[in-house]
Design a protein around this motif. Structure first.
Motif, PDB file in Angstrom:
ATOM      1  N   VAL A  37       0.857  -1.185   0.000  1.00  0.00           N
ATOM      2  CA  VAL A  37       0.000   0.000   0.000  1.00  0.00           C
ATOM      3  C   VAL A  37       0.894   1.236   0.000  1.00  0.00           C
ATOM      4  CG1 VAL A  37      -1.951  -1.097   1.151  1.00  0.00           C
ATOM      5  CG2 VAL A  37      -0.189  -0.012   2.525  1.00  0.00           C
ATOM      6  N   SER A  46       3.411  -3.578   3.335  1.00  0.00           N
ATOM      7  CA  SER A  46       2.147  -4.319   3.388  1.00  0.00           C
ATOM      8  C   SER A  46       1.655  -4.410   4.832  1.00  0.00           C
ATOM      9  CB  SER A  46       2.345  -5.728   2.827  1.00  0.00           C
ATOM     10  OG  SER A  46       3.179  -6.483   3.681  1.00  0.00           O
ATOM     11  N   CYS A  59       2.127   6.825   6.930  1.00  0.00           N
ATOM     12  CA  CYS A  59       1.539   5.564   6.466  1.00  0.00           C
ATOM     13  C   CYS A  59       0.557   4.947   7.461  1.00  0.00           C
ATOM     14  CB  CYS A  59       2.654   4.570   6.177  1.00  0.00           C
ATOM     15  SG  CYS A  59       3.648   5.015   4.750  1.00  0.00           S
ATOM     16  N   ALA A  62      -3.029   4.303   5.986  1.00  0.00           N
ATOM     17  CA  ALA A  62      -3.046   3.289   4.916  1.00  0.00           C
ATOM     18  C   ALA A  62      -2.800   1.899   5.483  1.00  0.00           C
ATOM     19  CB  ALA A  62      -2.001   3.623   3.862  1.00  0.00           C
ATOM     20  N   SER A  66      -5.482  -1.207   5.632  1.00  0.00           N
ATOM     21  CA  SER A  66      -5.108  -2.479   5.027  1.00  0.00           C
ATOM     22  C   SER A  66      -5.192  -3.608   6.049  1.00  0.00           C
ATOM     23  CB  SER A  66      -3.692  -2.386   4.457  1.00  0.00           C
ATOM     24  OG  SER A  66      -3.289  -3.612   3.906  1.00  0.00           O
TER      25      SER A  66
END
Length: 96
Positions: A37, A46, A59, A62, A66
């Motif tokens: 991502v 990830s 991050c 995100a 995820s």
């Protein structure tokens, strides 16, 4: 006690469908966990392995999203597998 002739076939088919769907959905969730991502042009890694050296705040959203998606999909797959096992147990008890 009267039994329906086609009921056994329906239950067996339902059991197979639930088991196959559970395996496919669980494996799909695992695959989503390895999908990379990004946020604002920064590659975040990830859900299973965040990228090294990233700024955590860039991050966080995100990776959290995820991780939540992976958790929901894997949980749905496991619930399908549990339902398949429950159908098998009930079918075995009824036919015994």
């Amino acid at each position: 006690m009267p039994t329906l002739v086609g009921a056994g076939i329906v239950v067996t088919t339902l059991n197979k469908i639930l088991a196959i769907a559970g395996v496919v959905v669980t494996l799909g969730g695992v695959a989503l966990g390895f999908r990379s991502v990004s946020a604002g042009g920064t590659v975040c890694g990830s859900a299973f392995q965040p990228a090294a050296g990233i700024t955590p705040m860039a991050c966080d959203n995100a990776l959290n999203s995820s991780g939540t998606l992976v958790t929901v999909v894997i949980s749905a797959g496991v619930l399908c597998l549990i339902a398949a096992a429950a159908v098998k147990v009930v079918r075995d008890k009824v036919s015994a």
